[in-house]
Design an enzyme around this catalytic site. Structure first.
Site, PDB file in Angstrom:
ATOM      1  N   ARG A 112       2.008  -7.191  14.116  1.00  0.00           N
ATOM      2  CA  ARG A 112       1.337  -6.121  13.372  1.00  0.00           C
ATOM      3  C   ARG A 112       0.245  -6.677  12.456  1.00  0.00           C
ATOM      4  O   ARG A 112      -0.796  -6.058  12.275  1.00  0.00           O
ATOM      5  CB  ARG A 112       2.364  -5.287  12.595  1.00  0.00           C
ATOM      6  CG  ARG A 112       3.112  -4.338  13.552  1.00  0.00           C
ATOM      7  CD  ARG A 112       4.089  -3.455  12.832  1.00  0.00           C
ATOM      8  NE  ARG A 112       5.158  -4.261  12.268  1.00  0.00           N
ATOM      9  CZ  ARG A 112       5.654  -4.071  11.049  1.00  0.00           C
ATOM     10  NH1 ARG A 112       5.194  -3.132  10.270  1.00  0.00           N
ATOM     11  NH2 ARG A 112       6.615  -4.836  10.608  1.00  0.00           N
TER      12      ARG A 112
ATOM     13  N   ARG B 153      -6.807   3.504  11.503  1.00  0.00           N
ATOM     14  CA  ARG B 153      -6.405   2.118  11.679  1.00  0.00           C
ATOM     15  C   ARG B 153      -7.297   1.363  12.654  1.00  0.00           C
ATOM     16  O   ARG B 153      -7.099   0.177  12.860  1.00  0.00           O
ATOM     17  CB  ARG B 153      -4.990   2.120  12.252  1.00  0.00           C
ATOM     18  CG  ARG B 153      -4.009   1.233  11.520  1.00  0.00           C
ATOM     19  CD  ARG B 153      -2.664   1.562  12.110  1.00  0.00           C
ATOM     20  NE  ARG B 153      -1.592   0.713  11.759  1.00  0.00           N
ATOM     21  CZ  ARG B 153      -0.651   1.013  10.863  1.00  0.00           C
ATOM     22  NH1 ARG B 153      -0.735   2.108  10.151  1.00  0.00           N
ATOM     23  NH2 ARG B 153       0.365   0.207  10.692  1.00  0.00           N
TER      24      ARG B 153
ATOM     25  N   LYS C 143       0.814  -1.215   0.000  1.00  0.00           N
ATOM     26  CA  LYS C 143       0.000   0.000   0.000  1.00  0.00           C
ATOM     27  C   LYS C 143       0.849   1.267   0.000  1.00  0.00           C
ATOM     28  O   LYS C 143       0.444   2.268  -0.572  1.00  0.00           O
ATOM     29  CB  LYS C 143      -1.030  -0.003   1.124  1.00  0.00           C
ATOM     30  CG  LYS C 143      -0.490   0.147   2.503  1.00  0.00           C
ATOM     31  CD  LYS C 143      -1.607   0.016   3.525  1.00  0.00           C
ATOM     32  CE  LYS C 143      -1.040  -0.250   4.900  1.00  0.00           C
ATOM     33  NZ  LYS C 143      -0.081   0.749   5.404  1.00  0.00           N
TER      34      LYS C 143
ATOM     35  N   ARG D 223      11.482  -7.382   2.841  1.00  0.00           N
ATOM     36  CA  ARG D 223      11.720  -5.978   3.162  1.00  0.00           C
ATOM     37  C   ARG D 223      12.635  -5.858   4.371  1.00  0.00           C
ATOM     38  O   ARG D 223      13.498  -4.980   4.426  1.00  0.00           O
ATOM     39  CB  ARG D 223      10.383  -5.275   3.443  1.00  0.00           C
ATOM     40  CG  ARG D 223      10.541  -3.782   3.689  1.00  0.00           C
ATOM     41  CD  ARG D 223       9.217  -3.095   3.817  1.00  0.00           C
ATOM     42  NE  ARG D 223       8.634  -3.278   5.137  1.00  0.00           N
ATOM     43  CZ  ARG D 223       7.425  -2.835   5.489  1.00  0.00           C
ATOM     44  NH1 ARG D 223       6.684  -2.214   4.603  1.00  0.00           N
ATOM     45  NH2 ARG D 223       6.965  -3.028   6.701  1.00  0.00           N
TER      46      ARG D 223
ATOM     47  N   ARG E  45      14.238  -2.413   8.660  1.00  0.00           N
ATOM     48  CA  ARG E  45      13.366  -1.618   9.533  1.00  0.00           C
ATOM     49  C   ARG E  45      13.319  -2.255  10.907  1.00  0.00           C
ATOM     50  O   ARG E  45      13.156  -3.461  11.028  1.00  0.00           O
ATOM     51  CB  ARG E  45      11.953  -1.554   8.933  1.00  0.00           C
ATOM     52  CG  ARG E  45      11.606  -0.191   8.401  1.00  0.00           C
ATOM     53  CD  ARG E  45      10.283  -0.205   7.719  1.00  0.00           C
ATOM     54  NE  ARG E  45       9.177  -0.447   8.647  1.00  0.00           N
ATOM     55  CZ  ARG E  45       7.909  -0.198   8.342  1.00  0.00           C
ATOM     56  NH1 ARG E  45       7.609   0.296   7.160  1.00  0.00           N
ATOM     57  NH2 ARG E  45       6.952  -0.448   9.203  1.00  0.00           N
TER      58      ARG E  45
HETATM   59  P1  AMP Z   1       3.098   1.647   9.006  1.00  0.00           P
HETATM   60  O1  AMP Z   1       4.267   2.162   8.257  1.00  0.00           O
HETATM   61  O2  AMP Z   1       1.793   2.227   8.539  1.00  0.00           O
HETATM   62  O3  AMP Z   1       3.058   0.145   9.059  1.00  0.00           O
HETATM   63  O4  AMP Z   1       3.251   2.159  10.517  1.00  0.00           O
HETATM   64  C1  AMP Z   1       4.380   1.809  11.302  1.00  0.00           C
HETATM   65  C2  AMP Z   1       4.053   1.951  12.773  1.00  0.00           C
HETATM   66  O5  AMP Z   1       3.701   3.319  13.064  1.00  0.00           O
HETATM   67  C3  AMP Z   1       2.869   1.130  13.260  1.00  0.00           C
HETATM   68  O6  AMP Z   1       3.217  -0.213  13.568  1.00  0.00           O
HETATM   69  C4  AMP Z   1       2.438   1.918  14.494  1.00  0.00           C
HETATM   70  O7  AMP Z   1       3.332   1.696  15.568  1.00  0.00           O
HETATM   71  C5  AMP Z   1       2.627   3.356  14.029  1.00  0.00           C
HETATM   72  N1  AMP Z   1       1.422   3.873  13.349  1.00  0.00           N
HETATM   73  C6  AMP Z   1       1.285   4.206  12.043  1.00  0.00           C
HETATM   74  N2  AMP Z   1       0.049   4.630  11.771  1.00  0.00           N
HETATM   75  C7  AMP Z   1      -0.639   4.561  12.930  1.00  0.00           C
HETATM   76  C8  AMP Z   1      -1.986   4.858  13.309  1.00  0.00           C
HETATM   77  N3  AMP Z   1      -2.895   5.277  12.410  1.00  0.00           N
HETATM   78  N4  AMP Z   1      -2.336   4.680  14.605  1.00  0.00           N
HETATM   79  C9  AMP Z   1      -1.443   4.260  15.512  1.00  0.00           C
HETATM   80  N5  AMP Z   1      -0.178   3.936  15.232  1.00  0.00           N
HETATM   81  C10 AMP Z   1       0.245   4.087  13.960  1.00  0.00           C
END
Ligand code: AMP
Length: 202
Positions: free
Chosen positions: A150, A94, A19, A133, A139
């Site tokens: 996750r 989310r 995404k 990745r 990461r």
């Molecule tokens: P992502 O890159 O979208 O997978 O986000 C990486 C991490 O950032 C997640 O595992 C959360 O710890 C935090 N994060 C990102 N977006 C959100 C959100 N909408 N609400 C809460 N935590 C978030």
């Protein structure tokens, strides 16, 4: 079909669904900014800002940053001029609480989402891509346990938000397996079928 001049979009899919990559491509095609909460948190952690220090342990542990803090960041970003006619949200909302925050914010401005792109990728495929990745990008939250955690949160808290948007008739389910170009083409076709107008050629 009437065409809409706004493109207020949300892309939803499990970690490893592509995404982030597709979001950038779609935003470019429709001339709108990407608003990725994950990117905001990672950049702040990297720069060691107060926000970064506040969220580092949460993000590293694969848990969700508190809803109110996350929603405040998104509200600030969506209030900037370049998001006036559209934006692509990646990684937010989310969970149900964040959906409520976003709906309230948009409704106060007389706005609503035009479309929700759901990238459909089987869990096994997501896991495989995330492992790749992890090897390539290193990461800090891409450990085996972190990845599984996750994905669990996605299935428990994020996937259910699609039902609410589905009732509004704005969800486009897109097969997320295929080449990057194929998937981009599928998404653009679905959005154009809704009357959204692309700003740039394919
Ligand atoms: P992502 O890159 O979208 O997978 O986000 C990486 C991490 O950032 C997640 O595992 C959360 O710890 C935090 N994060 C990102 N977006 C959100 C959100 N909408 N609400 C809460 N935590 C978030």
């Amino acid at each position: 079909m009437t065409s809409v001049t706004t493109a207020r979009l949300l892309i939803v899919g499990p970690q490893g669904s592509g995404k982030g990559t597709q979001g950038v491509r779609i935003a470019e095609a429709f001339g709108i900014p990407v608003v990725s909460t994950g990117d905001v948190f990672r950049a702040n952690i990297k720069e060691g800002t107060p926000l970064g220090r506040q969220v580092k342990a949460i993000v590293d542990g694969g848990d969700l940053v508190p809803d109110e803090l996350t929603s405040e960041i998104v509200r600030d970003r969506l209030s900037q001029d370049d998001a006036a006619h559209g934006f692509l949200l990646d990684g937010y909302p989310r969970n149900a609480q964040q959906v409520a925050h976003l709906e309230e914010f948009l409704a106060a401005r007389g706005e609503s989402l035009d479309a929700v792109i759901e990238l459909v990728v089987p869990r096994e495929e997501s896991l495989e891509r995330l492992r790749l990745r992890a090897e390539e990008q290193g990461r800090s939250d891409d450990t085996d346990a972190g990845i599984a955690h996750r994905l669990d949160i996605y299935e428990r808290e994020t996937a259910p938000i699609l039902a609410a948007y589905g009732e509004q008739g704005i969800v486009d389910r897109i097969d997320g397996v295929g080449s990057l170009d194929e998937i981009t083409t599928r998404i653009i076709a679905a959005l154009e079928a809704r009357g959204l107008e692309r700003r740039t050629a394919a």
